[in-house]
Scaffold this motif. Structure first.
Motif, mmCIF file in Angstrom:
data_model
loop_
_atom_site.group_PDB
_atom_site.id
_atom_site.type_symbol
_atom_site.label_atom_id
_atom_site.label_comp_id
_atom_site.label_asym_id
_atom_site.label_seq_id
_atom_site.Cartn_x
_atom_site.Cartn_y
_atom_site.Cartn_z
ATOM 1 N N THR A 17 0.832 -1.208 0.000
ATOM 2 C CA THR A 17 0.000 0.000 0.000
ATOM 3 C C THR A 17 0.864 1.254 0.000
ATOM 4 N N ASP A 18 1.878 1.286 0.862
ATOM 5 C CA ASP A 18 2.742 2.460 0.923
ATOM 6 C C ASP A 18 3.500 2.673 -0.382
ATOM 7 N N GLU A 19 3.960 1.610 -1.009
ATOM 8 C CA GLU A 19 4.684 1.732 -2.275
ATOM 9 C C GLU A 19 3.772 2.268 -3.373
ATOM 10 N N MET A 20 2.537 1.804 -3.417
ATOM 11 C CA MET A 20 1.582 2.327 -4.396
ATOM 12 C C MET A 20 1.328 3.806 -4.176
ATOM 13 N N ARG A 21 1.138 4.198 -2.927
ATOM 14 C CA ARG A 21 0.857 5.599 -2.628
ATOM 15 C C ARG A 21 2.071 6.477 -2.962
ATOM 16 N N ASP A 22 3.267 5.991 -2.669
ATOM 17 C CA ASP A 22 4.472 6.770 -2.974
ATOM 18 C C ASP A 22 4.645 6.976 -4.474
ATOM 19 N N GLU A 23 4.256 5.981 -5.260
ATOM 20 C CA GLU A 23 4.479 6.037 -6.702
ATOM 21 C C GLU A 23 3.383 6.793 -7.452
ATOM 22 N N PHE A 24 2.124 6.622 -7.055
ATOM 23 C CA PHE A 24 1.015 7.117 -7.866
ATOM 24 C C PHE A 24 0.203 8.249 -7.231
ATOM 25 N N LEU A 25 0.204 8.367 -5.913
ATOM 26 C CA LEU A 25 -0.614 9.368 -5.233
ATOM 27 C C LEU A 25 0.106 10.713 -5.195
#
Length: 280
Positions: A17-25
């Motif tokens: 979840t954190d990796e997705m948020r760091d990359e796309f959010l």
């Protein structure tokens, strides 16, 4: 300026979840008297926000044009679109003054050098949400008021997606190199956007969610159609969607979102639809 690098289908499947948020959010888009910028290597789109309060701010305030883009000034080989979601504002571009009021849009063509943004009333600051894409030629700059946009009603209350699509920077409105932008408003009681879902292999898309209460959220769905994931979005946040990813959302209340696209073409209907029962 925050720089994000492209993530492919395979790495995406195992991201936390954190990796997705760091990359796309994209968070913290609006800061008092500042201009924020996130540069994504996905079609090299730049997502920006400006909230001038005390006075005018320069569009390139936090951008080193030569270091970041290899040019003499930010828009030398770029175009930009903006929609004002705050109080009434003013944009001055190479000496031309544009009144960009609430829910109005402005397109600036490549080669525009000096751009400043300001609010008409500091107690009701403008909030300029912006996207910029590479441009190979110059098209005329112009204001597109809310009244001048194409307003298309779609969906229904029974499907929980009673909404109006407002097309601003769109092939039926004006010419650009690749940038398209619009705003979709969901009526009270409707929460789903872009369903049935789709992808468009030749274009990427950024969604910016706003106009919903601070204690509510939107679940934004992305990923390959048969391997979907979600990111929880709060008010005034954006999410970067690669061309291979669906982009759809469901909120705990109704909301409004701005969609911006860049890529190979501007054909609005160039989409690969996915039947809802086929999603996984």
């Amino acid at each position: 300026m925050d720089i994000r690098y492209s993530t492919g289908k395979i790495p995406f499947r195992t991201m936390t979840t954190d990796e997705m948020r760091d990359e796309f959010l994209v968070k913290d888009i609006f800061k008092k008297d500042d201009v924020t910028a996130v540069y994504s290597h996905i079609d090299r789109i730049v997502t920006m926000g400006a909230m001038p309060v005390s006075g005018a701010v320069r569009l390139d305030k936090n951008i080193d044009a030569m270091k970041d883009f290899g040019v003499d000034f930010f828009l030398q080989r770029r175009e930009i679109g903006m929609i004002n979601i705050g109080g009434d504002g003013i944009v001055v571009a190479d000496g031309v003054r544009y009144e960009v009021n609430h829910y109005d849009a402005l397109y600036l063509g490549a080669g525009t050098k000096d751009v400043t943004l300001e609010s008409k009333d500091s107690s009701k600051p403008a909030k300029f949400y912006m996207n910029s894409t590479p441009a190979h030629k110059t098209f005329p700059s112009r204001i597109i008021t809310y009244e001048q946009a194409n307003h298309i009603h779609m969906g229904s209350a029974a499907e929980s997606n009673d909404r109006t699509i407002n097309q601003y920077i769109h092939p039926d409105i004006l010419e650009t190199c690749q940038l398209s932008m619009g705003m979709t408003h969901l009526e009270t009681g409707s929460v789903w956007n872009t369903m049935p879902a789709h992808t468009h292999e030749r274009r990427m898309e950024v969604y910016f969610y706003f106009d919903f209460p601070e204690d509510q959220v939107v679940f934004h769905f992305m990923g390959e159609p048969q391997e979907t994931r979600h990111i929880v979005m709060h008010n005034d946040e954006a999410v970067i969607n690669p061309s291979w990813s669906i982009h759809s959302g469901c909120g705990t209340s109704n909301y409004t979102f701005i969609w911006s696209m860049g890529g190979e073409n501007r054909t609005y209907t160039d989409q690969d639809w996915i039947k809802t029962p086929d999603l996984r």
